[in-house]
Design an enzyme around this catalytic site. Structure first.
Site, PDB file in Angstrom:
ATOM      1  N   SER A  13       0.982  -1.194  -0.033  1.00 50.40           N
ATOM      2  CA  SER A  13       0.162   0.026  -0.115  1.00 50.40           C
ATOM      3  C   SER A  13       0.946   1.291  -0.020  1.00 50.40           C
ATOM      4  O   SER A  13       2.059   0.953   0.471  1.00 50.40           O
ATOM      5  CB  SER A  13      -0.739  -0.065   1.304  1.00 50.40           C
TER       6      SER A  13
ATOM      7  N   TYR B   5      -2.303  -1.566  10.588  1.00 49.34           N
ATOM      8  CA  TYR B   5      -2.433  -1.739   9.114  1.00 49.34           C
ATOM      9  C   TYR B   5      -1.361  -1.142   8.237  1.00 49.34           C
ATOM     10  O   TYR B   5      -0.538  -2.046   7.575  1.00 49.34           O
ATOM     11  CB  TYR B   5      -3.769  -1.345   8.629  1.00 49.34           C
TER      12      TYR B   5
HETATM   13  N1  LIG Z   1      -8.544  -0.638  -1.508  1.00 43.81           N
HETATM   14  C1  LIG Z   1      -7.557   0.187  -1.103  1.00 43.81           C
HETATM   15  O1  LIG Z   1      -7.615   1.443  -0.953  1.00 43.81           O
HETATM   16  C2  LIG Z   1      -6.287  -0.332  -1.009  1.00 43.81           C
HETATM   17  C3  LIG Z   1      -5.251   0.513  -0.872  1.00 43.81           C
HETATM   18  C4  LIG Z   1      -3.768  -0.352  -0.763  1.00 43.81           C
HETATM   19  C5  LIG Z   1      -3.720  -1.614  -0.473  1.00 43.81           C
HETATM   20  N2  LIG Z   1      -4.842  -2.299  -0.739  1.00 43.81           N
HETATM   21  C6  LIG Z   1      -4.360  -3.710  -0.647  1.00 43.81           C
HETATM   22  O2  LIG Z   1      -5.250  -4.428  -1.454  1.00 43.81           O
HETATM   23  C7  LIG Z   1      -5.755  -5.759  -1.194  1.00 43.81           C
HETATM   24  C8  LIG Z   1      -6.782  -6.067  -1.619  1.00 43.81           C
HETATM   25  O3  LIG Z   1      -7.774  -5.269  -0.905  1.00 43.81           O
HETATM   26  P1  LIG Z   1      -9.120  -4.657  -1.592  1.00 43.81           P
HETATM   27  O4  LIG Z   1      -9.243  -3.199  -1.667  1.00 43.81           O
HETATM   28  O5  LIG Z   1      -9.195  -5.322  -3.064  1.00 43.81           O
HETATM   29  O6  LIG Z   1     -10.416  -5.051  -0.686  1.00 43.81           O
HETATM   30  P2  LIG Z   1     -11.291  -6.283  -0.744  1.00 43.81           P
HETATM   31  O7  LIG Z   1     -12.116  -6.337  -1.722  1.00 43.81           O
HETATM   32  O8  LIG Z   1     -11.791  -6.381   0.658  1.00 43.81           O
HETATM   33  O9  LIG Z   1     -10.374  -7.526  -0.631  1.00 43.81           O
HETATM   34  C9  LIG Z   1      -9.501  -8.113   0.132  1.00 43.81           C
HETATM   35  C10 LIG Z   1      -9.648  -9.480  -0.035  1.00 43.81           C
HETATM   36  O10 LIG Z   1      -8.773 -10.358   0.976  1.00 43.81           O
HETATM   37  C11 LIG Z   1      -9.440 -11.542   1.251  1.00 43.81           C
HETATM   38  N3  LIG Z   1      -8.939 -12.182   2.651  1.00 43.81           N
HETATM   39  C12 LIG Z   1      -9.044 -11.342   3.680  1.00 43.81           C
HETATM   40  N4  LIG Z   1      -8.677 -12.199   4.898  1.00 43.81           N
HETATM   41  C13 LIG Z   1      -8.618 -13.200   4.360  1.00 43.81           C
HETATM   42  C14 LIG Z   1      -8.163 -14.256   4.876  1.00 43.81           C
HETATM   43  N5  LIG Z   1      -7.942 -14.728   6.504  1.00 43.81           N
HETATM   44  N6  LIG Z   1      -7.786 -15.645   4.089  1.00 43.81           N
HETATM   45  C15 LIG Z   1      -7.777 -15.361   2.889  1.00 43.81           C
HETATM   46  N7  LIG Z   1      -8.402 -14.289   2.065  1.00 43.81           N
HETATM   47  C16 LIG Z   1      -8.691 -13.359   2.850  1.00 43.81           C
HETATM   48  C17 LIG Z   1     -10.761 -11.392   1.165  1.00 43.81           C
HETATM   49  O11 LIG Z   1     -11.529 -12.460   0.877  1.00 43.81           O
HETATM   50  P3  LIG Z   1     -12.319 -13.453   1.804  1.00 43.81           P
HETATM   51  O12 LIG Z   1     -13.044 -12.441   2.593  1.00 43.81           O
HETATM   52  O13 LIG Z   1     -13.346 -14.216   0.689  1.00 43.81           O
HETATM   53  O14 LIG Z   1     -11.697 -14.687   2.385  1.00 43.81           O
HETATM   54  C18 LIG Z   1     -11.006 -10.453   0.015  1.00 43.81           C
HETATM   55  O15 LIG Z   1     -11.265 -10.980  -1.180  1.00 43.81           O
HETATM   56  C19 LIG Z   1      -5.370  -5.722   0.392  1.00 43.81           C
HETATM   57  O16 LIG Z   1      -4.008  -6.550   0.689  1.00 43.81           O
HETATM   58  C20 LIG Z   1      -5.136  -4.182   0.579  1.00 43.81           C
HETATM   59  O17 LIG Z   1      -4.465  -4.219   1.929  1.00 43.81           O
HETATM   60  C21 LIG Z   1      -5.993  -1.907  -0.996  1.00 43.81           C
END
Ligand SMILES: NC(=O)c1ccc[n+]([C@@H]2O[C@H](COP(=O)([O-])OP(=O)(O)OC[C@H]3O[C@@H](n4cnc5c(N)ncnc54)[C@H](OP(=O)(O)O)[C@@H]3O)[C@@H](O)[C@H]2O)c1
Length: 253
Positions: A138, A151
């Site tokens: 991130s 985080y």
């Molecule tokens: N959106 C942003 O602004 C942003 C910015 C910087 C970085 N990121 C990073 O991008 C990544 C994806 O996030 P996103 O924004 O796409 O949000 P998201 O749609 O909530 O995706 C998070 C994913 O992680 C999975 N997950 C969570 N806990 C888990 C576990 N214990 N085991 C296996 N899978 C798990 C969830 O699937 P299940 O619940 O089905 O397990 C979900 O598909 C994350 O690492 C986040 O930190 C996001």
């Protein structure tokens, strides 16, 4: 990285950034396997993308990671790309009380999860003609958001780990990349349509455009100034530091 002809495992691949990357790589003809805990959602995404495969995985479970990794290697001997994308982002109070259970789950998901999965697959990846590990950190790895202090710390940690992983794999065919997203409009906290959040489609398009030439990090242009904060010479510095110690190792008893 090579953008076609891959067999790609994406954790958290059923929603948000993971799903965006999964569908984009699927459209390019790669074999994509998405992992996550929500079986029904995994199946829904696979149904919408015929040929995409799914695997149930709780990334906080070390034994399950090993089982899933072994199973995937058996089922997909050509598996050559791992995208460590799964993550959670709870708010906390670094100036107040700690929710210990939440903190442990956060570190297990965002830090130990990618570390464990990479370790379970890296021996196999080394045997591939070319392979890539992508860790999703991130921009908060470089500039923490105080309201999500732990985080941000897990993301700084995965950035640091990625630097070491890339150095240790420097003489192998395994390329190590980091994607450091800005605020992208997903359900990570709450999909809100907030004007400050980058639309998912735009983020995926810019990231995919940069991936083929990437050797270290992929950041969308809008957050490059945040990345510059700790100093642009970091990679040369990290490599030089480690080269020097590799040439003259620290004595151990
Ligand atoms: N959106 C942003 O602004 C942003 C910015 C910087 C970085 N990121 C990073 O991008 C990544 C994806 O996030 P996103 O924004 O796409 O949000 P998201 O749609 O909530 O995706 C998070 C994913 O992680 C999975 N997950 C969570 N806990 C888990 C576990 N214990 N085991 C296996 N899978 C798990 C969830 O699937 P299940 O619940 O089905 O397990 C979900 O598909 C994350 O690492 C986040 O930190 C996001």
């Amino acid at each position: 990285m090579q953008m076609t002809g891959n067999t790609i495992l994406i954790t958290g691949g059923a929603s948000g950034i993971g799903r965006g990357l999964a569908e984009a790589f699927h459209r390019m003809g790669n074999q994509v396997i998405i992992a996550g805990r929500r079986k029904a959602l995994l199946q829904e995404v696979a149904k919408a993308n015929p040929g995409m495969d799914t695997v149930e995985l709780d990334i906080t479970d070390a034994a399950q990671i090993q089982r899933v990794a072994d199973g995937l290697i058996a089922r997909y001997p050509a598996l050559n790309v791992v995208i460590n994308n799964a993550g959670v982002m709870p708010f906390d109070d670094a100036g107040g009380e700690l929710d210990d259970a939440q903190a442990v789950k956060l570190v297990e998901t965002n830090l130990l999860g990618p570390v464990r999965l990479s370790a379970a697959l890296v021996g196999h990846l080394k045997k591939q003609p070319h392979a890539t590990i992508i860790n999703n950190s991130s921009v908060l790895a470089y500039v923490p958001l105080a309201a999500t202090a732990l985080y941000s710390a897990t993301k700084a940690a995965i950035h640091s780990y990625t630097l070491s992983q890339r150095f240790m794999l420097r003489d192998t065919k395994v390329q190590v990349l980091e994607i450091a997203p800005p605020w992208v409009d997903t359900d990570l906290i709450h999909k809100s349509g907030d004007a400050r959040a980058m639309p998912l489609e735009q983020f995926i398009a810019e990231t995919l455009a940069k991936l083929p030439e990437a050797t270290t990090e992929v950041l969308v242009d809008s957050v490059l100034p945040m990345r510059a904060n700790p100093g642009a010479g970091e990679h040369a510095l990290v490599n030089g530091f480690n080269e020097a110690l590799a040439a003259d190792p620290i004595p151990v008893a």
